[in-house]
Design a protein around this motif. Structure first.
Motif, mmCIF file in Angstrom:
data_model
loop_
_atom_site.group_PDB
_atom_site.id
_atom_site.type_symbol
_atom_site.label_atom_id
_atom_site.label_comp_id
_atom_site.label_asym_id
_atom_site.label_seq_id
_atom_site.Cartn_x
_atom_site.Cartn_y
_atom_site.Cartn_z
ATOM 1 N N GLY A 1 0.813 -1.214 0.000
ATOM 2 C CA GLY A 1 0.000 0.000 0.000
ATOM 3 C C GLY A 1 0.848 1.267 0.000
ATOM 4 O O GLY A 1 2.078 1.228 -0.065
ATOM 5 N N THR A 2 0.155 2.411 0.087
ATOM 6 C CA THR A 2 0.836 3.693 -0.072
ATOM 7 C C THR A 2 0.338 4.717 0.944
ATOM 8 O O THR A 2 -0.873 4.877 1.132
ATOM 9 C CB THR A 2 0.622 4.270 -1.486
ATOM 10 O OG1 THR A 2 1.021 3.290 -2.455
ATOM 11 C CG2 THR A 2 1.424 5.535 -1.706
ATOM 12 N N LEU A 3 1.278 5.410 1.567
ATOM 13 C CA LEU A 3 0.984 6.595 2.374
ATOM 14 C C LEU A 3 1.261 7.812 1.507
ATOM 15 O O LEU A 3 2.378 7.987 1.004
ATOM 16 C CB LEU A 3 1.867 6.631 3.629
ATOM 17 C CG LEU A 3 1.812 7.916 4.467
ATOM 18 C CD1 LEU A 3 0.427 8.119 5.068
ATOM 19 C CD2 LEU A 3 2.876 7.884 5.572
ATOM 20 N N ILE A 4 0.239 8.651 1.308
ATOM 21 C CA ILE A 4 0.371 9.843 0.476
ATOM 22 C C ILE A 4 0.320 11.071 1.370
ATOM 23 O O ILE A 4 -0.644 11.272 2.113
ATOM 24 C CB ILE A 4 -0.750 9.916 -0.578
ATOM 25 C CG1 ILE A 4 -0.792 8.643 -1.420
ATOM 26 C CG2 ILE A 4 -0.553 11.136 -1.469
ATOM 27 C CD1 ILE A 4 -1.984 8.566 -2.354
ATOM 28 N N LEU A 5 1.355 11.890 1.292
ATOM 29 C CA LEU A 5 1.455 13.076 2.135
ATOM 30 C C LEU A 5 0.921 14.295 1.383
ATOM 31 O O LEU A 5 1.447 14.676 0.340
ATOM 32 C CB LEU A 5 2.910 13.308 2.544
ATOM 33 C CG LEU A 5 3.580 12.143 3.281
ATOM 34 C CD1 LEU A 5 5.052 12.453 3.502
ATOM 35 C CD2 LEU A 5 2.883 11.858 4.607
ATOM 36 N N ILE A 6 -0.142 14.886 1.948
ATOM 37 C CA ILE A 6 -0.703 16.117 1.411
ATOM 38 C C ILE A 6 -0.348 17.280 2.328
ATOM 39 O O ILE A 6 0.133 18.323 1.905
ATOM 40 C CB ILE A 6 -2.233 16.020 1.273
ATOM 41 C CG1 ILE A 6 -2.605 14.853 0.366
ATOM 42 C CG2 ILE A 6 -2.800 17.322 0.711
ATOM 43 C CD1 ILE A 6 -2.113 14.981 -1.040
ATOM 44 N N GLY A 7 -0.593 17.092 3.638
ATOM 45 C CA GLY A 7 -0.166 18.082 4.612
ATOM 46 C C GLY A 7 1.356 18.098 4.693
ATOM 47 O O GLY A 7 2.019 17.093 4.415
ATOM 48 N N LEU A 8 1.908 19.246 5.077
ATOM 49 C CA LEU A 8 3.364 19.415 5.098
ATOM 50 C C LEU A 8 3.836 19.764 6.505
ATOM 51 O O LEU A 8 3.914 20.943 6.862
ATOM 52 C CB LEU A 8 3.781 20.522 4.123
ATOM 53 C CG LEU A 8 3.443 20.299 2.653
ATOM 54 C CD1 LEU A 8 3.825 21.528 1.836
ATOM 55 C CD2 LEU A 8 4.136 19.068 2.118
ATOM 56 N N PRO A 9 4.163 18.756 7.326
ATOM 57 C CA PRO A 9 4.710 19.041 8.654
ATOM 58 C C PRO A 9 6.029 19.799 8.546
ATOM 59 O O PRO A 9 6.792 19.609 7.594
ATOM 60 C CB PRO A 9 4.926 17.640 9.248
ATOM 61 C CG PRO A 9 4.063 16.728 8.443
ATOM 62 C CD PRO A 9 4.025 17.323 7.071
ATOM 63 N N GLU A 10 6.277 20.649 9.518
ATOM 64 C CA GLU A 10 7.508 21.442 9.486
ATOM 65 C C GLU A 10 8.728 20.616 9.882
ATOM 66 O O GLU A 10 9.852 20.926 9.476
ATOM 67 C CB GLU A 10 7.360 22.644 10.410
ATOM 68 C CG GLU A 10 6.276 23.622 9.947
ATOM 69 C CD GLU A 10 5.891 24.605 11.017
ATOM 70 O OE1 GLU A 10 6.777 24.974 11.815
ATOM 71 O OE2 GLU A 10 4.720 25.003 11.081
ATOM 72 N N ALA A 11 8.529 19.572 10.689
ATOM 73 C CA ALA A 11 9.648 18.743 11.143
ATOM 74 C C ALA A 11 9.820 17.536 10.224
ATOM 75 O O ALA A 11 8.864 17.076 9.585
ATOM 76 C CB ALA A 11 9.390 18.266 12.572
ATOM 77 N N PRO A 12 11.039 16.988 10.119
ATOM 78 C CA PRO A 12 11.265 15.782 9.312
ATOM 79 C C PRO A 12 10.427 14.606 9.811
ATOM 80 O O PRO A 12 10.165 14.482 11.016
ATOM 81 C CB PRO A 12 12.755 15.496 9.507
ATOM 82 C CG PRO A 12 13.349 16.808 9.905
ATOM 83 C CD PRO A 12 12.292 17.500 10.703
#
Length: 349
Positions: free
Chosen positions: A269-280
């Motif tokens: 499966g896949t995790l898709i990042l839309i939000g952009l956390p400031e920390a790594p």
């Protein structure tokens, strides 16, 4: 006589927005000038206002969820007429000829110009003296390729959030061919997530809304979620282990337990990042050993926008909005910052 556009600009990281006048780029042969009637407040605006992601070009007029009426067109514009109701999203220009543009990823074009916090470029991609300013304003100019007709079924205020929040959540679901056999988790039920749930549900996927609180359970079900996963409930955590084909994360929190999210995803499966956390991101390496992938998704291309607007009109996907007068922009921003918006604030001229 020097032309002037007017809007509300951020002058530094901490102050409120102030009324500001600026000289726009000259109207090109393929450009369109739009008189703005509405503009959404996006989380990206607030991050830019505070220089969270990179240094901001102050003074900066924010806003990239823009709807208005065509006021003027360049001599080579053929698909628009004066008075047309149109929208402008996160981008106002790309070269149109590179590999990225030709494959529908105009947002990755090396010569792209974002709607704000960017500089207009010449034909060689060299920045000019003209800063791109956004939609908390009376007018804006954009290349006609990045101006879009708004379907008659969608109101101007409701169209605004679709042009960023809607596009950012629709495009990756489209790209992954989400359909009736898909199991899709939406992490975060807010400005992005409440639209993502609707898209996935109208694509006939089995949708799981994922949240840190059960308070939004009823709203998630109303939006179209099939299931609700409270990430703090051990029973839910066990029940949904290895259950999702895709998880679309709208979270910007730097405290997210990414190992938990990875554990909800099926093998392959896949995790898709839309939000952009400031920390790594902190993800244990063993989370990848089940052939689970992690990918990011930046807005969408021109065809994605057209497909998204058509889909929204046909399937009645709409943001939940609150309308605030443009002159009260600082009150609108405060509402978003305080988490009071359910779920998007739209400014109205």
């Amino acid at each position: 006589m020097v032309e002037e556009f007017h809007g509300y600009a951020a002058f530094d990281k901490k102050s409120v927005l102030k009324y500001y006048s600026y000289t726009p780029k000259p109207l090109g042969d393929e450009d369109i000038e739009v008189e703005i009637t509405h503009c959404g407040i996006c989380g990206s605006d607030l991050h830019t206002m505070r220089s969270d992601w990179r240094p901001t070009l102050y003074p900066a007029i924010l806003g990239h969820e823009i709807v208005g009426n065509v006021l003027e067109i360049g001599s080579k514009v053929v698909d628009f007429k004066i008075g047309n109701r149109v929208g402008i999203g996160c981008q106002v220009y790309s070269c149109g000829n590179c590999d990225e543009c030709n494959s529908g990823y105009e947002q990755l074009c090396a010569k792209k110009v974002f709607t704000y916090n960017d500089m207009w470029k010449d034909a060689e991609g060299v920045p000019t003296e003209y800063q791109a300013q956004g939609g908390y304003a009376d007018k804006i100019r954009a290349h006609s390729s990045f101006v879009f007709h708004i379907p008659t079924e969608i109101s101007s205020a409701e169209a605004c959030p679709l042009l960023c929040a809607g596009l950012s959540t629709f495009a990756p679901l489209k790209r992954h061919n989400v359909g009736p056999k898909s199991k899709v988790g939406i992490a975060g039920i807010g400005g992005l997530g409440h639209l993502a749930i609707q898209w996935a549900a109208k694509m006939k996927a089995e949708v799981t809304a994922i949240s840190h609180s059960s308070q939004k359970r009823d709203e998630a079900i109303k939006l179209g979620a099939t299931h609700f996963l409270d990430i703090l409930d051990p029973n839910d955590v066990e029940k949904f282990t290895h259950s999702q084909d895709i998880i679309l994360s709208t979270s910007c929190s730097s405290n997210t337990d990414w190992s938990k999210y990875m554990n909800f995803i099926k093998n392959h499966g896949t995790l898709i990042l839309i939000g952009l956390p400031e920390a790594p991101l902190q993800i244990p390496v063993f989370a990848f050993m089940r052939f689970v992938k992690v990918e990011g998704s930046l807005t969408g291309g021109r065809q994605d926008i057209k497909d998204m607007l058509t889909f929204a009109a046909k399937h009645n996907v709409r943001p939940w909005i609150q309308i605030v007068p443009m002159k009260d922009v600082n009150e609108g921003i405060k509402s978003v910052l305080n988490g009071e918006a359910r779920y998007r604030v739209v400014l109205e001229n």
